[in-house]
Write an enzyme that holds these catalytic residues in place. Sequence first.
Site, PDB file in Angstrom:
ATOM      1  CG  ASP A  67      -0.321  -0.564   2.487  1.00 52.03           C
ATOM      2  OD1 ASP A  67       0.911  -0.536   2.596  1.00 52.03           O
ATOM      3  OD2 ASP A  67      -1.067  -0.993   3.369  1.00 52.03           O
ATOM      4  CG  ASP A 136      -9.382  -1.357  11.443  1.00 52.53           C
ATOM      5  OD1 ASP A 136      -8.330  -1.984  11.148  1.00 52.53           O
ATOM      6  OD2 ASP A 136      -9.837  -0.440  10.721  1.00 52.53           O
ATOM      7  CG  HIS A 138      -6.127  -2.235   8.654  1.00 51.06           C
ATOM      8  ND1 HIS A 138      -6.332  -1.049   9.325  1.00 51.06           N
ATOM      9  CD2 HIS A 138      -4.777  -2.384   8.622  1.00 51.06           C
ATOM     10  CE1 HIS A 138      -5.172  -0.535   9.667  1.00 51.06           C
ATOM     11  NE2 HIS A 138      -4.208  -1.316   9.257  1.00 51.06           N
ATOM     12  CD  GLU A 143      -9.136   0.682   7.401  1.00 53.70           C
ATOM     13  OE1 GLU A 143      -9.328  -0.115   8.347  1.00 53.70           O
ATOM     14  OE2 GLU A 143      -8.360   1.646   7.477  1.00 53.70           O
TER      15      GLU A 143
HETATM   16  C1  F6R Z   1       1.270  -1.274   6.226  1.00 54.66           C
HETATM   17  C2  F6R Z   1      -0.002  -1.972   6.277  1.00 54.66           C
HETATM   18  C3  F6R Z   1      -0.845  -1.961   7.500  1.00 54.66           C
HETATM   19  C4  F6R Z   1      -0.054  -2.245   8.779  1.00 54.66           C
HETATM   20  C5  F6R Z   1      -0.978  -2.250  10.000  1.00 54.66           C
HETATM   21  C6  F6R Z   1      -0.214  -2.504  11.282  1.00 54.66           C
HETATM   22  O1  F6R Z   1       1.879  -1.428   4.972  1.00 54.66           O
HETATM   23  O2  F6R Z   1      -0.387  -2.540   5.303  1.00 54.66           O
HETATM   24  O3  F6R Z   1      -1.868  -2.928   7.351  1.00 54.66           O
HETATM   25  O4  F6R Z   1       0.572  -3.489   8.650  1.00 54.66           O
HETATM   26  O5  F6R Z   1      -1.644  -1.026  10.071  1.00 54.66           O
HETATM   27  O6  F6R Z   1       0.669  -1.430  11.496  1.00 54.66           O
HETATM   28  P1  F6R Z   1       1.749  -1.478  12.664  1.00 54.66           P
HETATM   29  O7  F6R Z   1       2.731  -2.529  12.295  1.00 54.66           O
HETATM   30  O8  F6R Z   1       2.379  -0.097  12.630  1.00 54.66           O
HETATM   31  O9  F6R Z   1       1.021  -1.771  13.926  1.00 54.66           O
END
Ligand code: F6R
Length: 248
Positions: A67, A136, A138, A143
């Site tokens: 992403d 959440d 994701h 989402e």
């Molecule tokens: C990032 C991504 C997100 C993160 C998720 C957890 O490329 O795709 O899904 O993996 O938000 O983020 P952290 O590791 O910062 O808790």
Amino acid sequence: MKIIVAKNYREMSERAADLIFAEVLLKPDCVLGLATGSSPLGVYASLSTRYAEGRIQFHDVTTINLDEYQGIDGNHEQSYRYYMNQNLFQHIDIQEKNIYIPDGLARDPHKECLRYDQIIHEKGRIDLQLLGLGMDGHIGFNEPADSFTTGTHLVKLDPSTVDANSRFFKRKEDVPRYAYTVGIDTIMQARKVVMLVCGAAKAEIVQRAFEGPVVPQVPASILQLHPDFTLVMDQEASSMLMHSGHLL
Ligand code: F6R
């Protein structure tokens, strides 16, 4: 589904880096699906160290990131492109032409999504997809929704995700509200999926995602159906799991 419970963040990072290390050694021209965020930082540091020690090469590896924020360019300190350069790419011998990340400044979002899906299609299946887990549920920026989302698309980030991301920006107003993400189909089609989760704050969502029903309201729950899914987490993140029969 395999579960590895590590003592702490450091051990979690080493265990996951071992899995990527093995993938690259066995298939030097593999396609890695990569994530950003705080969870993979230790993995990228470990892979960079292994490269510096001459134990691994990335010359023929292709990377496809999950992403990117919309509206900021790759030189912006909070862009995922910048993150990847800083934390991994500039430390290893990967070739620039083998690095793929959505273009946050693309003029036409629809065309950008098609372009990215075309790249994924041309590269064939991702060999190993690395993931983090959102508060959440994701994965990528898929989402919670009423159905599992397919194809690369532009998403409006959930307010809880904007809140979580605001820790990296000076002002909350600066946090992008939209991001490009690959679809759940791209993640599920990967040959192997490795997810990193750490910290007590994620214990509840880990329990819902991996011991609850498979529902699009908890996007990560679909990974229960993946044939080669490894969840690597620290003890805190695992603390609400009831069943420990399949722990490694
Ligand atoms: C990032 C991504 C997100 C993160 C998720 C957890 O490329 O795709 O899904 O993996 O938000 O983020 P952290 O590791 O910062 O808790």
